[in-house]
Scaffold this active site. Structure first.
Site, mmCIF file in Angstrom:
data_model
loop_
_atom_site.group_PDB
_atom_site.id
_atom_site.type_symbol
_atom_site.label_atom_id
_atom_site.label_comp_id
_atom_site.label_asym_id
_atom_site.label_seq_id
_atom_site.Cartn_x
_atom_site.Cartn_y
_atom_site.Cartn_z
ATOM 1 N N ASP A 372 -16.084 -0.219 -15.220
ATOM 2 C CA ASP A 372 -15.080 -1.252 -14.992
ATOM 3 C C ASP A 372 -14.075 -1.267 -16.138
ATOM 4 O O ASP A 372 -13.745 -0.210 -16.693
ATOM 5 C CB ASP A 372 -15.759 -2.610 -14.836
ATOM 6 C CG ASP A 372 -15.070 -3.483 -13.809
ATOM 7 O OD1 ASP A 372 -13.993 -4.002 -14.121
ATOM 8 O OD2 ASP A 372 -15.609 -3.639 -12.697
ATOM 9 N N HIS A 413 -13.464 -8.579 -15.661
ATOM 10 C CA HIS A 413 -14.205 -8.139 -14.486
ATOM 11 C C HIS A 413 -15.534 -7.486 -14.855
ATOM 12 O O HIS A 413 -16.584 -7.796 -14.278
ATOM 13 C CB HIS A 413 -13.325 -7.176 -13.682
ATOM 14 C CG HIS A 413 -13.777 -6.950 -12.287
ATOM 15 N ND1 HIS A 413 -14.242 -5.733 -11.832
ATOM 16 C CD2 HIS A 413 -13.844 -7.794 -11.235
ATOM 17 C CE1 HIS A 413 -14.554 -5.832 -10.553
ATOM 18 N NE2 HIS A 413 -14.322 -7.067 -10.162
ATOM 19 N N SER A 587 -16.729 -7.583 -5.309
ATOM 20 C CA SER A 587 -17.019 -7.284 -6.712
ATOM 21 C C SER A 587 -18.295 -7.962 -7.166
ATOM 22 O O SER A 587 -19.027 -7.443 -8.011
ATOM 23 C CB SER A 587 -15.857 -7.739 -7.598
ATOM 24 O OG SER A 587 -14.768 -6.870 -7.484
#
Length: 1101
Positions: A372, A413, A587
């Site tokens: 990520d 994230h 996600s």
């Protein structure tokens, strides 16, 4: 200033033609005439001419016929240039100056009418031409596409009249001559095996020699499916035996810097004198690498567009943060533990993690890494489980994956995903990870230019140490992108699954995508569409399909995630040592699946990457997930395009994994469909059939790929459906309203897991729908089957006759259902149906015998439906007793009547019924008759069961459309011929999204379509001919009128005196015609005359 014009008009005589020609002949001579006694002098004439600037005067006489002779003169600059012509447009004599010209009035009135007619004719012809173009332009496009494919070197398609040859098993192409290619000294294969699709070259440049090297160096080839970005300053270089210092030497010799190893013998180079972003390649540096004999292959990297699959921060839910658990909850002192509803809700409404924790399974010894935008390694809830060996910064080329902080926290994230997997438990802070005993690392690779080498290097990071790679990103979910891993990333997947984890294979878990609002399809994402990844979708708190979820046949399973504003979201760690309760999208789903996978690997370290997929398929729970697309495949498993095989069940996966035997070796079989060169007209569909009987090494399917090459003027109008020999219907591609690309698909492998466990032997059907206005054409269809020759588990029972005619009241799965004590946890769990409908709730206490969460027998007072017991039949079903089923069967025999012994099919009589006149008048009655004729004998029907109503009924007392008691919203009961049906208030066409079963269609539909098309075409032709005829008549009439008027002829007007010094000189005209009375008027000055009648005698003899 415009010149003044004066017209002299005289009555025509019999010698008009002679007069005109005489005037034209005399225009070349000079005449002098000085008027001394005339009252009009030259100065007055000039003054009148100046005052009458931009005005038009005309001279007219009384007409005896419709024509006049007019002389028009320009006097504005004292240069009398006159034009002599005849006209038929001035049809009335101008009696006095103050009156308006009737000819002018008529002309003004006729002009709007003429314009209206012209506009109407143009619109009529334009609409007809557009209709014809829509019908025919696609044929031209199809011809162009065929010509282009032929020009590209593809073999011409075989004529349709040629006899069909049996499908051929694809054989890998022979290797290039040894003189053309470099040989790997270690005997390793090229960058990609022959059967792996190269997404960047469309499968065309996998083994293309280029100056003795594999692939095309410096040029990625033509790829219609992949939108590449700018060139970067990095290269991927293949150097055999580069570990012994050769890679560093090559980089130093050519001015590069060796950034590190991607995977075996492949290295990541950078050149700091090359621009980091450029629209053109660095050919000089590329050539130097190509000319180096130590370099086997080199390619300058291009940036790709990759999106994280989460959303903007949403408001926290106002619903209760604590759910009532139906299992004994574990005690954690983490502050957000009560809000983790997806772990502690119980009652079959969570992912059943707590029972696995009670077994002592926490993920200990398993390593998970998050690919990520970075990982906050010093976060209080992560630092205890942080593993630096599973971490790297590919963007900055160092070992610290700490994210880059900005004002918007855009790089949060990765930290959020890592907390879902391995947040520390019982530390009085934030949340609890699913595998809170596992080690977690992070790879910072999305915070910069993402290239093929960056992806490959991330996917190949320390594969002997890392067990699971979790990725929650992919190509843009905009509904118009078709993209996937490049050459190096595809090789990284293969290297990981074949060599990772000591040969057992690395686990790659991928989020399916968030393009639901854009009507995207995850089969257009080459990462989730890959057989090497485990694609995970999302379900909301209430078990519904989220608004962002994408539907596709490659999704294997589901975990919980966010929903709408009123539903809860996922709790996890956040940047700046904080915590969040609003992690969203797919996600959040992929890390939860990665955590469950870590629990399973702890319970059995010997599981391979395929073992894990088999366990997911067998243990996923369809219950409590609401989706109208649920169906059963050929071996009885329930599967959905939104949820895959259902919700992942951690405890059940752990239980199955403990006793799991490794699956047999993966087999692969590829079948090429012969003579595939078909045109799909607009708003129609075609069906192709492929018979498979050569794949003897694959008897139990796992993954199925349909590799398709298709051209279309608008790619988003294409729909693809695949039907297996076991009659399992799979949607490979749905319409994408934003996809306006003309590229089509170039050997794109649409993957499906819906036929898992079936046999590939038999007839496969590919149905292609073209819902647009343009033609489409398919030129290639290959089927690739992955599976095993023997059953996946030794005690699995083979099912010789595969059909989706499954037993409604039991389980027809091909594998062996392991029975266990019904007093266990599943005996006490409530399987909830539709939310808000208490009558749909099952009664588990009424079940007498259980098998793997499925009830096999209910007590006498309960009804059975879909392996559950109910006190009252759910909505859309009706109670069916055994004696009633037998009576229905007898009635059905009477309805069908005697069967023709010479008939080739027992359904011939029903087909004749379906073609009757009544069917044409009322399609509902036709469908009712078809369903009556298709009723089959019920075998071993339990005493009390619930059977499904017709889809048009909300409540019913039978299975037929004529047996509805209440209708669904939007419909009403109507009685026709003593039978009652549910009719919709407004009947709308559903052709855009419906699946047409060709086997159940009769010929009259095709005949009606062809008749309608012919009629529309004839109407358009008639309108076009009428428009051309009317337009031609108008043009002919205008030209005829123009021929009646002579063209302007020049008449020279010369001064009356040759002297140039006299400024008061008067210009006059000489006319050979006889003198006649003439009146002169000026149009815009009614109160004043320019010439008197007696004065004109000096001008006109």
């Amino acid at each position: 200033m415009k010149n003044d014009v004066v017209r002299w008009s005289r009555q025509p005589t019999s010698n008009t033609t002679n007069s005109s020609s005489s005037s034209r002949s005399d225009s070349n001579s000079t005449h002098k005439h000085r008027s001394k006694s005339n009252k009009l002098n030259a100065r007055q004439l000039g003054s009148n001419a100046a005052r009458s600037c931009q005005q038009r005067s005309s001279v007219a006489t009384t007409l005896e016929d419709e024509q006049q002779t007019i002389i028009e003169c320009d006097i504005g600059n004292f240069n009398f240039d006159c034009n002599l012509f005849k006209t038929s447009f001035l049809t009335q004599h101008k009696q006095k100056r103050s009156g308006k010209s009737s000819s002018k009035s008529k002309s003004n009135r006729s002009r709007p009418l003429a314009k209206t007619k012209a506009v109407f004719l143009l619109a009529l012809q334009f609409s007809a031409v557009v209709f014809l173009c829509n019908i025919n332009v696609g044929f031209v496009a199809g011809s162009v596409a065929t010509a282009a494919s032929s020009a590209g070197g593809s073999s011409p398609a075989a004529p349709s009249s040629a006899p069909s040859s049996p499908p051929t098993v694809a054989v890998p192409p022979p290797p290039p001559p040894s003189s053309a290619l470099k040989v790997d000294p270690n005997g390793q294969s090229p960058v990609l095996p022959p059967y792996v699709l190269d997404y960047e070259t469309g499968g065309k440049a996998k083994l293309t020699p280029n100056n003795g090297k594999f692939g095309q160096s410096g040029s990625s080839g033509s790829n219609n499916n992949h939108i590449v970005g700018h060139y970067t300053h990095t290269w991927a270089v293949h150097i055999p035996n580069g570990d012994n210092g050769m890679a560093d030497a090559v980089a130093k010799d050519h001015g590069f810097v060796n950034l590190g190893k991607i995977f075996d013998d492949h290295y990541h180079f950078a050149h700091h004198k090359v621009s980091k972003r450029s629209l053109s390649p660095a050919t000089h540096h590329q050539t130097r690498l190509d000319d180096d004999d130590r370099v086997h292959w080199a390619k300058q990297q291009r940036a790709k567009s990759r999106s994280k699959r989460d959303f903007i921060r949403m408001r926290p839910s106002r619903t209760s943060s604590r759910a009532m658990s139906m299992v004994d909850a574990m005690s954690f002192n983490d502050s957000k533990w009560p809000q983790m509803w997806y772990l502690n809700r119980g009652g079959g409404l969570d992912m059943n993690v707590i029972p696995a924790w009670k077994m002592g399974i926490t993920g200990k010894g398993v390593v998970v890494t998050i690919l990520d935008d970075g990982l906050e390694s010093d976060h209080p809830d992560i630092q205890d489980n942080y593993d630096p060996k599973a971490s790297y910064d590919v963007n900055s080329h160092d070992d610290d994956p700490m994210p880059h902080y900005d004002m918007t926290d855009s790089n949060r994230h990765g930290t959020r995903c890592a907390g879902e997997v391995a947040a520390t438990a019982n530390n009085s802070f934030c949340a609890v990870g699913i595998a809170y005993g596992a080690s977690v690392g992070g790879v910072r690779m999305l915070d910069g230019d993402v290239t093929d080498a960056v992806e490959a290097r991330s996917l190949s990071l320390n594969p002997q140490h890392i067990d699971i790679y979790s990725a929650s990103w992919g190509p843009d979910d905009d509904g118009k992108t078709v993209d996937g891993p490049g050459e190096l990333a595809s090789r990284a997947f293969i290297e990981g699954t074949t060599k990772g984890r000591g040969g057992k294979g690395s686990i790659f878990i991928w989020a399916s995508g968030n393009g639901g609002r854009e009507q995207d399809n995850c089969n257009c994402d080459g990462y989730t569409n890959s057989i090497w990844t485990l694609s995970i979708s999302s379900a909301t708190e209430e078990g519904h399909v989220p608004w962002y979820s994408e539907k596709c046949s490659s999704t294997l399973a589901t975990t919980y995630s966010s929903g709408g504003q009123g539903e809860k979201q996922v709790v996890t760690t956040d940047l700046h040592h904080s915590c969040t309760v609003s992690h969203t999208g797919t996600s959040a789903s992929a890390p939860l699946a990665a955590g469950i996978a870590a629990l399973v690997l702890q319970s059995n370290q010997n599981l391979t990457w395929r073992d894990l997929q088999h366990i997911v398929v067998r243990t996923a729970k369809p219950a409590n997930l609401k989706d109208p697309s649920w169906s059963r495949n050929g071996v009885g498993r329930r599967v959905s395009h939104s949820f895959g095989y259902g919700l992942m069940d951690a405890a059940e996966m752990v239980r199955v994994a403990r006793n799991w035997k490794a699956v047999p070796e993966q087999q692969r079989c590829e079948i090429n469909a012969p003579h595939v060169d078909k045109v799909i007209p607009p708003r129609t569909h075609i069906t192709l059939q492929l018979t498979v009987n050569h794949c003897r090494s694959v008897n139990y399917l796992e993954h199925v790929q349909a590799k398709i090459t298709l051209t279309s003027q608008r790619r988003g109008d294409i729909q693809l459906f695949l039907r297996s020999p076991a009659n399992t219907s799979v949607t490979l591609l749905t319409p994408r309203i934003h996809d306006n690309s003309r590229s089509g698909f170039n050997q794109w492998p649409f993957m499906s897991v819906h036929t898992w466990g079936e046999s590939p032997q038999g007839n496969w059907q590919l149905e292609i729908h073209n819902e647009g206005r343009y033609m489409a054409q398919i030129t290639q269809w290959d089927m690739i089957f992955y599976g095993t020759e023997t059953p996946a588990q030794p005690d699995d029972v083979a099912n010789p006759s595969q059909s989706n005619q499954f037993n409604l009241y039991g389980n027809d799965m091909a594998h062996n259902d392991v029975e266990y004590d019904s007093t266990g946890q599943w005996r006490n769990m409530q399987q909830v149906g539709e939310v808000g409908m208490t009558r749909d709730h099952s009664n588990t206490a009424a079940c007498l015998k259980w098998s793997d969460r499925k009830c096999l027998e209910c007590n006498d007072s309960a009804y059975m439906f879909e392996d559950q017991c109910y006190d009252v039949c759910p909505v859309h079903t009706y109670p069916l007793d055994k004696f009633q089923a037998e009576e229905d069967e007898q009635d059905d025999e009477v309805t069908r009547g005697p069967v023709n012994p010479y008939s080739s099919s027992p359904m011939d009589h029903s087909l004749l019924m379906s073609n009757s006149l009544d069917d044409k008048q009322d399609p509902l009655q036709a469908e009712d008759r078809r369903r009556r004729s298709s009723l089959t004998q019920l075998v071993e029907v339990p005493s009390r069961v619930c059977a499904a109503c017709d889809r048009s009924c909300l409540e019913c007392y039978g299975a037929l459309a004529s047996q509805c008691s209440t209708c669904s919203p939007g419909s009403q009961l109507r009685k026709i011929l003593n039978e009652t049906f549910c009719y919709a208030y407004v009947v709308r066409s559903t052709g855009m999204a419906s699946v047409v079963d060709i086997s159940k269609m009769d010929d009259r539909d095709t005949q009606q379509y062809m008749t309608g098309t012919t009629v529309l075409l004839l109407v358009s032709v008639i309108f076009t001919l009428m428009g051309v005829a009317v337009a031609g008549g108008i043009v002919y009439h205008r030209r005829a009128m123009a021929r009646s008027n002579e063209l302007y002829s020049r008449v020279s007007l010369v001064p009356g005196d040759e002297s140039d010094s006299d400024e008061d000189e008067l210009f006059t005209a000489h006319f050979p015609a006889r003198k006649s009375g003439v009146n002169i008027y000026r149009d815009e000055a009614p109160s004043e005359k320019i010439f008197e009648e007696d004065e004109i005698s000096h001008l006109v003899p």
